[in-house]
Write an enzyme that holds these catalytic residues in place. Structure first.
Site, PDB file in Angstrom:
ATOM      1  N   GLU A 127      98.417 119.982  49.211  1.00 43.32           N
ATOM      2  CA  GLU A 127      98.781 121.115  48.793  1.00 43.32           C
ATOM      3  C   GLU A 127      97.812 122.021  48.965  1.00 43.32           C
ATOM      4  OE1 GLU A 127      98.761 122.060  44.704  1.00 43.32           O
ATOM      5  OE2 GLU A 127     100.173 124.261  45.155  1.00 43.32           O
ATOM      6  N   GLU A 304      97.122 120.010  35.132  1.00 41.37           N
ATOM      7  CA  GLU A 304      97.452 119.033  35.710  1.00 41.37           C
ATOM      8  C   GLU A 304      98.796 118.047  35.194  1.00 41.37           C
ATOM      9  OE1 GLU A 304      96.747 120.439  38.189  1.00 41.37           O
ATOM     10  OE2 GLU A 304      95.212 120.988  38.480  1.00 41.37           O
ATOM     11  N   GLU A 326     103.223 127.560  38.495  1.00 44.86           N
ATOM     12  CA  GLU A 326     101.842 127.645  38.266  1.00 44.86           C
ATOM     13  C   GLU A 326     102.242 129.033  37.491  1.00 44.86           C
ATOM     14  OE1 GLU A 326      99.681 126.184  38.479  1.00 44.86           O
ATOM     15  OE2 GLU A 326     100.180 124.672  40.897  1.00 44.86           O
TER      16      GLU A 326
HETATM   17  N1  0A1 Z   1      98.274 123.351  41.835  1.00 46.62           N
HETATM   18  C1  0A1 Z   1      96.694 122.720  41.837  1.00 46.62           C
HETATM   19  C2  0A1 Z   1      96.054 124.091  42.796  1.00 46.62           C
HETATM   20  C3  0A1 Z   1      95.448 123.521  43.953  1.00 46.62           C
HETATM   21  C4  0A1 Z   1      96.061 124.424  44.974  1.00 46.62           C
HETATM   22  C5  0A1 Z   1      95.637 123.984  46.293  1.00 46.62           C
HETATM   23  C6  0A1 Z   1      94.846 123.282  46.369  1.00 46.62           C
HETATM   24  O1  0A1 Z   1      94.178 122.675  47.937  1.00 46.62           O
HETATM   25  C7  0A1 Z   1      94.845 123.828  49.240  1.00 46.62           C
HETATM   26  C8  0A1 Z   1      94.010 122.281  45.195  1.00 46.62           C
HETATM   27  C9  0A1 Z   1      94.553 122.373  44.386  1.00 46.62           C
HETATM   28  C10 0A1 Z   1      96.781 123.352  40.524  1.00 46.62           C
HETATM   29  O2  0A1 Z   1      97.814 124.422  39.945  1.00 46.62           O
HETATM   30  O3  0A1 Z   1      95.682 123.051  39.800  1.00 46.62           O
HETATM   31 ZN    ZN Z   2      98.625 124.660  39.080  1.00 45.27          ZN
END
Ligand code: 0A1
Ligand code: ZN
Length: 887
Positions: A127, A304, A326
């Protein structure tokens, strides 16, 4: 701009669906010494509206294309085109199988996206757009498919080989290598792909889901950390149970893996059944992790896990919809923590964070709606606005619809969209349709940036025995958006009489009095609400539970605040009243100091603090929150031109005056909560420690503090008490502080996470010596620019949590910081961009500091080979100058 990359702005409005359905994806990873060979086999089926598309567009960066074949025939040069960012396959057939082989070099990857090394293992972070560094692929969240992944690697060096889903087959090769095949039955976008290869230890447990599925749970860590996983595992089990109980959501596979790494750009990542975590959010032992860390682990493990439904099963159509997963998942993790601990304390902590970090973002150069309309670099949009304000938006749905209505909406959302990639509008439609209400106007929250100002006044009519609350709203113009509309703002209120007794409430038009609380809906610029049967001027209790993410203004007198603080039924409002009293006192002293007058302390605040210290009924954690003075960052937010040194001095004056006036009270309260029992992680125990350590921080302003802190440090059996004592001694420059710091270092030099605390404790120390100290920390052998946790501990803390150190008037702090941002950008642009954000509020300072910061921003802007990530932040910051005068 990084060579070869376009750095183009992406617009939400320009969304078009991918013209191909990806029916299946098969991968083979052959992990070598320096090079990893990735073979992919992708089944496409044309799905555009008129069936005329013949080109397949794939994303890819930093890789070497070895071969490409379509439907079994190798393609020649003219059959496809390959640029630095794309692979375009021409003349594709209706059903089309592409077989692509590429080479990547994970060991050269310092950006920590794609496949990269950490210690001696390899792992992925995809991501938002990391998958395109692994293989040519449609790297967009609305392309979902099932994956089969085979990993081949040397068995001794990489005994553990993990990917998403279930391990379906494995075997040994006769050259010392082995292989494992994974198959994930759920369709997913590539940002949820994960792979881990290395020599890791694991702890295992099980969870039986409500319908009887036995899920194997594993937490993988480096061997020396095996004794620190228990809390993470317990948190996972609690999360699984909670999601069943509260949201009726069950886990859907037989395995759930978590892997911890020291090298991670963010907190953690929700990859389907293979979460990857920053070790900070996994590893804990009482002697190495604070209560704050324990709670952070529980919250992030929950977050998570909750993504499995809100994010993975139902994902985002495009990255503009990021808050769909989110905001909702943060809301869910906040609710989880509230149900596990004190709801009131959790709410207060979340509001503190929102105000000190999201509000400034909303009025600065990076202001954007929770659902942005454009971006240059998506990684810059993992923001407080998308996450925290997004969670506030979800909380407002909950407030408007109630728990039952909200859960009905969630049910419909999953019924309609399971397995799909959708938008914030789809979520809103589910909530509206399930409850048969119109939420169209409410939807404005997604598209409008800026923090609304809610101004309230009251009018009491003695003859009519009515009290009218006049509510008005105004959202100031922001850097990104000039015109603002009225929003739907839920305002929870109550009325107290002068003795603090709650009025029974009756609004005009209601049949009879009922209850002590009302939810008022402000939907226009200005509205009036008339309460009847109110004989004398009441004290309004406003925005209970912080029912909307707004700035509230009401002309409270100090004595009214004291009544609210002592008597309101809403814990948030009680806390807020204490904060307001303290805030007024500190800001008044900033002004006094600025004109050369002597600072003073009004008796009201001392009396209020005395009452708090005498209160043995209320949860000690809540008392601790109320006694904690507003942070310097939050106080800065209240000033037109930020007076860094004035705020620091005034806050310190108020703190030490309170400590001196109430020395006995603080001391008695400290003693009364000083546990003689051994450490426990129970909420009650944590609550006592938090109150004890707040008292200690006040006592350190008096003569008795140093010896108290020294003996606490000496006898401590946990990191919370150790850190509070050591940090306190450092702040007051106690004679033994340097020696104690050295002892701490000797004790923990091999422990990366504890050393992060050692670094950040020092980077936060205020005053003139800060810069020298930070230089030494950057030269320390334990520091590394390639490790994001170290970068955040030193560079992040110095630039964003040490106002007097960073903003020294000669600009030396700015210069040092800019140098670090530029050096870091060559290694890890994503983290460099976060660090560059320290300059965001530059227009809020005096002209001398502004000029100095502007010069550094320009120096970074013109640096050679600047990344798109840093460039976006810097250009936005510089553009702020044009708008800031008119805001
Ligand atoms: N989706 C994850 C957060 C996350 C976003 C980007 C990342 O790398 C660029 C890593 C983690 C969460 O909301 O926990
Ligand atoms: Zn998240």
């Amino acid at each position: 701009m990084k060579k070869g990359l376009s750095g183009k702005t992406v617009y939400r409005e320009k969304y078009t669906p991918y013209p191909w359905t990806l029916e299946h994806a098969r991968f083979r990873f052959d992990i070598g010494e320096d090079v990893t060979r990735v073979l992919s086999v992708l089944q496409f089926n044309r799905s555009d509206a008129d069936g005329s598309v013949t080109e397949i567009e794939l994303d890819g960066q930093d890789m070497e294309l070895v071969t490409i074949a379509m439907n079994g025939s190798r393609l020649e040069a003219g059959d496809y085109s390959c640029t630095a960012e794309k692979l375009l396959v021409h003349n594709a057939t209706q059903r089309c199988e592409l077989e692509i082989e590429v080479l990547i070099k994970p060991h050269e990857n310092t950006a920590l996206e794609g496949l990269y090394p950490s210690s001696d293992f390899l792992l992925t972070q995809c991501e938002a757009e990391g998958f395109r560094k692994i293989s040519y692929f449609p790297d967009r969240p609305d392309v979902m498919t099932c994956y089969e992944v085979t990993i081949i690697a040397d068995k001794q060096r990489y005994p553990v080989l993990l990917s998403n889903g279930n391990a379906v087959e494995s075997g040994d090769l006769d050259d010392g290598r082995h292989w494992v095949r994974w198959s994930d039955p759920f369709a997913k976008p590539c940002y949820l792909f994960a792979l881990v290869a290395g020599n890791l230890a694991c702890i295992e447990d099980h969870f039986k889901t409500r319908s009887g599925r036995d899920v194997t749970l594993r937490v993988y860590v480096e061997h020396e950390n095996q004794d620190r996983c228990e809390h993470a595992m317990e948190s996972l089990i609690h999360s699984m149970k909670w999601d069943e109980d509260r949201f009726d959501l069950e886990y859907d596979l037989d395995i759930y893996n978590i892997v911890a790494t020291n090298d991670f750009n963010m907190g953690a990542m929700e990859n389907k059944s293979l979460n990857i975590f920053n070790s900070k959010y996994v590893l804990a032992r009482p002697d190495t992790a604070t209560d704050f860390d324990y709670q952070g682990i529980e919250g992030v493990i929950g977050h998570e896990y909750f993504h499995n439904w809100t994010g993975n099963r139902v994902t985002c159509q495009d990255w503009f919809q990021l808050t769909l997963k989110e905001g909702l998942t943060v809301f869910r993790d906040q609710e989880f923590s509230s149900d596990m601990h004190s709801r009131a304390v959790k709410r207060i902590q979340d509001v503190r964070q929102l105000r000190s970090r999201q509000f400034p973002e909303d009025s600065g150069p990076m202001s954007h709606p929770a659902r942005p309309d454009k971006y240059l670099e998506i990684n810059n949009f993992y923001t407080m606005t998308v996450y925290q304000k997004g969670a506030e938006i979800v909380r407002m749905y909950h407030t408007l619809l109630g728990e039952d209505g909200f859960q009905k909406g969630m049910k419909l959302y999953f019924q309609r969209h399971d397995g799909q990639a959708v938008t914030c509008d789809d979520f809103l439609a589910s909530m509206a349709d399930a409850n048969e209400v119109c939420l169209e106007k409410f939807g404005r929250w997604y598209g409008q940036s800026g923090t609304p100002q809610l101004t309230v006044s009251g009018h009491h009519d003695v003859d009519a025995r009515t009290f009218t609350l006049i509510l008005s709203q105004r959202t100031p113009a922001t850097h990104d958006q000039e015109i603002k509309q009225a929003l739907v703002i839920p305002v929870a209120v109550g009325l107290l009489d002068s003795q603090g007794k709650a009025h029974e409430l009756r609004l005009t038009g209601e049949d009879g009095p009922g209850g002590h609380s009302r939810l008022l809906l402000l939907e226009e610029d200005k509205q009036e609400f008339v309460f009847e049967g109110i004989a004398e001027q009441p004290i309004p209790s406003l925005l209970r539970g912080f029912s909307a993410p707004v700035k509230l203004e009401y002309p409270y007198t100090s004595s009214e605040l004291a009544v609210l603080m002592a008597h309101d039924s809403d814990a948030f409002v009680r806390w807020e009243a204490a904060q307001l009293l303290a805030q007024r006192e500190i800001l008044a002293n900033v002004e006094r100091l600025a004109i050369g007058s002597d600072p003073r302390l009004m008796p009201e605040l001392t009396e209020a603090f005395a009452a708090l210290l005498a209160d043995t009924e209320t949860d000690p954690a809540l008392i601790a929150e109320a006694l904690s003075l507003p942070a310097e960052e939050y106080l800065a937010e209240q000033m037109k031109v930020i007076d860094v040194d004035g705020i620091h001095a005034a806050r310190k004056f108020v703190k030490s005056s309170l400590a001196k006036a109430l020395g006995n009270e603080f001391s008695m309260r400290y003693q009364s909560v000083d546990d003689t029992e051994p450490y426990s992680k129970s909420p009650a125990s944590m609550a006592r420690r938090s109150l004890k350590n707040v008292c200690l921080s006040f006592l350190l302003e008096t003569d008795s503090g140093v010896s108290l802190a020294e003996s606490q440090l000496e006898s401590s059996d946990n990191m919370t008490d150790t850190l509070a004592a050591l940090q306190g001694l450092l702040w007051v420059e106690a004679p033994a502080a340097d020696h104690l710091l050295k002892a701490f270092e000797d004790n923990w030099s091999e422990d990366a996470l504890v050393m992060d605390k050692w670094f950040s404790m020092q980077a936060a120390l205020p005053g003139k010596r800060a810069l020298e100290r930070v230089r030494q920390l950057l030269d320390h052998p334990g520091f590394s620019l390639t490790n994001p946790n170290k970068v955040r501990s030193v560079i992040g803390v110095f630039s964003m949590a040490n106002p007097t150190g960073f903003h020294t008037a000669d600009g030396s702090g700015y210069r040092l910081h800019a140098d670090q941002v530029m050096a870091l950008d060559k290694l890890n642009p994503q983290v460099a961009a976060r660090m560059a954000g320290a300059f965001n509020p530059w227009t809020r300072y005096d002209s001398q500091r502004r000029d100095l910061m502007k010069a550094e921003l320009n120096r970074i802007r013109t640096a050679e080979g600047l990344s798109a990530s840093v460039s976006e932040i810097i250009n936005n910051a510089l553009a702020m100058e044009k708008t800031s005068s008119s805001l």
